[in-house]
Design a protein around this motif. Structure first.
Motif, short mmCIF file in Angstrom:
data_model
loop_
_atom_site.label_atom_id
_atom_site.label_comp_id
_atom_site.label_asym_id
_atom_site.label_seq_id
_atom_site.Cartn_x
_atom_site.Cartn_y
_atom_site.Cartn_z
N LEU A 49 0.82 -1.20 0.00
CA LEU A 49 0.00 0.00 0.00
C LEU A 49 0.86 1.26 0.00
N LYS A 50 1.99 1.19 0.67
CA LYS A 50 2.91 2.32 0.79
C LYS A 50 4.29 1.76 1.10
N TRP A 51 5.31 2.32 0.45
CA TRP A 51 6.64 1.79 0.71
C TRP A 51 7.69 2.89 0.66
N TYR A 52 7.98 3.45 1.82
CA TYR A 52 9.06 4.42 2.02
C TYR A 52 9.04 5.54 0.97
N GLY A 53 7.90 6.22 0.93
CA GLY A 53 7.78 7.38 0.05
C GLY A 53 7.16 7.10 -1.30
N TYR A 54 6.83 5.84 -1.57
CA TYR A 54 6.25 5.51 -2.88
C TYR A 54 4.97 4.70 -2.69
N THR A 55 3.97 4.99 -3.53
CA THR A 55 2.72 4.24 -3.51
C THR A 55 2.41 3.74 -4.92
N HIS A 56 2.18 2.45 -5.06
CA HIS A 56 1.89 1.87 -6.37
C HIS A 56 0.56 2.40 -6.92
N ASP A 57 0.48 2.51 -8.25
CA ASP A 57 -0.78 2.88 -8.89
C ASP A 57 -1.86 1.84 -8.59
N VAL B 108 11.48 -1.48 -3.83
CA VAL B 108 10.06 -1.49 -4.21
C VAL B 108 9.75 -2.71 -5.07
N VAL B 109 8.73 -3.46 -4.67
CA VAL B 109 8.31 -4.67 -5.39
C VAL B 109 6.91 -4.43 -5.97
N PRO B 110 6.69 -4.72 -7.24
CA PRO B 110 5.37 -4.47 -7.84
C PRO B 110 4.30 -5.41 -7.30
N ASN B 111 3.08 -4.87 -7.20
CA ASN B 111 1.93 -5.72 -6.84
C ASN B 111 1.45 -6.49 -8.07
N ILE B 112 1.36 -5.77 -9.19
CA ILE B 112 0.89 -6.36 -10.44
C ILE B 112 1.77 -5.87 -11.58
N GLU B 113 1.61 -6.45 -12.74
CA GLU B 113 2.35 -6.02 -13.91
C GLU B 113 2.06 -4.56 -14.21
#
Length: 219
Positions: free
Chosen positions: A16-24, A147-152
């Protein structure tokens, strides 16, 4: 300690959130949760974490002590058969109940119930002195690279790209394990020792810089 076995025993997560970055993907699928987390600056990282029936997380710890670990039970078995053990003490998740613990202590988790466990897991800012905050500043920068992606289509950090590129090498090492276990162990422990020494060298360098800055400020 144990990190490589997480997915082997069924554990999964959605960042959901990772050290200053949030996935689309998180913004699209979990907008309300993301909005709440963005209003809490002390939360550096957050994810939904699932531990399936008969799943487990092997014993592990975070030696850097840069954060505290927060768990909030969302959809859990509400049973003592589903638990986390921190430094020899077991805690069972309950819906709506929170747990905050020091992740520098060895901990592991098991789900021996007949229902999956879903929790919100967060890395929370640890109260620190000047030196600790200085080290934590660089630690956060390093974590952004993981940062690891949730989805493609989600962003991938440099470390994730690097380790993905090393996947063929890892497969060859696994094959070597079957044919020449002694050579495999030699290579494995050499790599692990090199990484540990590199980590200690980085930490020692940061401590030296932090001490120098602290002495400069005092004087």
């Amino acid at each position: 300690m144990g990190f490589r076995t997480f997915f082997k025993y069924g554990w999964s997560r959605f960042y959901l959130k990772w050290y200053g970055y949030t996935h689309d993907s998180a913004k699209k699928l979990c907008p309300n949760t993301v909005r709440i987390l963005e209003q809490i600056p002390s939360v550096n990282g957050a994810m939904f974490s699932i531990l399936p029936v008969n799943g487990q997380l092997t014993r592990h710890l975070d030696p850097l002590a840069c954060s505290l670990r927060y768990h909030l039970g969302l959809d859990t078995p509400n049973s003592d058969d589903c638990f986390i053990n921190v430094d020899g003490v077991s805690y069972s998740w309950r819906n709506g109940k929170a747990l905050l613990f020091d992740e520098t202590y060895p901990h592991y988790a098991r789900n021996d119930s007949d229902q999956y466990r879903l929790i919100l897991m967060c890395d929370v800012e640890r109260p620190m002195n000047f030196l600790g905050r200085f080290i934590n500043f660089f630690y956060k920068g390093l974590m952004r690279l993981t940062v690891v992606p949730n989805i493609e289509g989600d962003k991938r950090g440099f470390a994730n790209i690097l380790f993905s590129g090393l996947a063929p090498v890892n497969q060859k090492l696994k094959a070597l394990k079957q044919t020449n276990k002694k050579l495999y162990l030699l290579i494995k422990y050499t790599i692990n020792l090199t990484l540990i020494l590199l980590a200690f060298a980085i930490i020692a360098g940061l401590l030296q810089i932090g001490n120098t800055l602290a002495m400069t400020l005092v004087s």
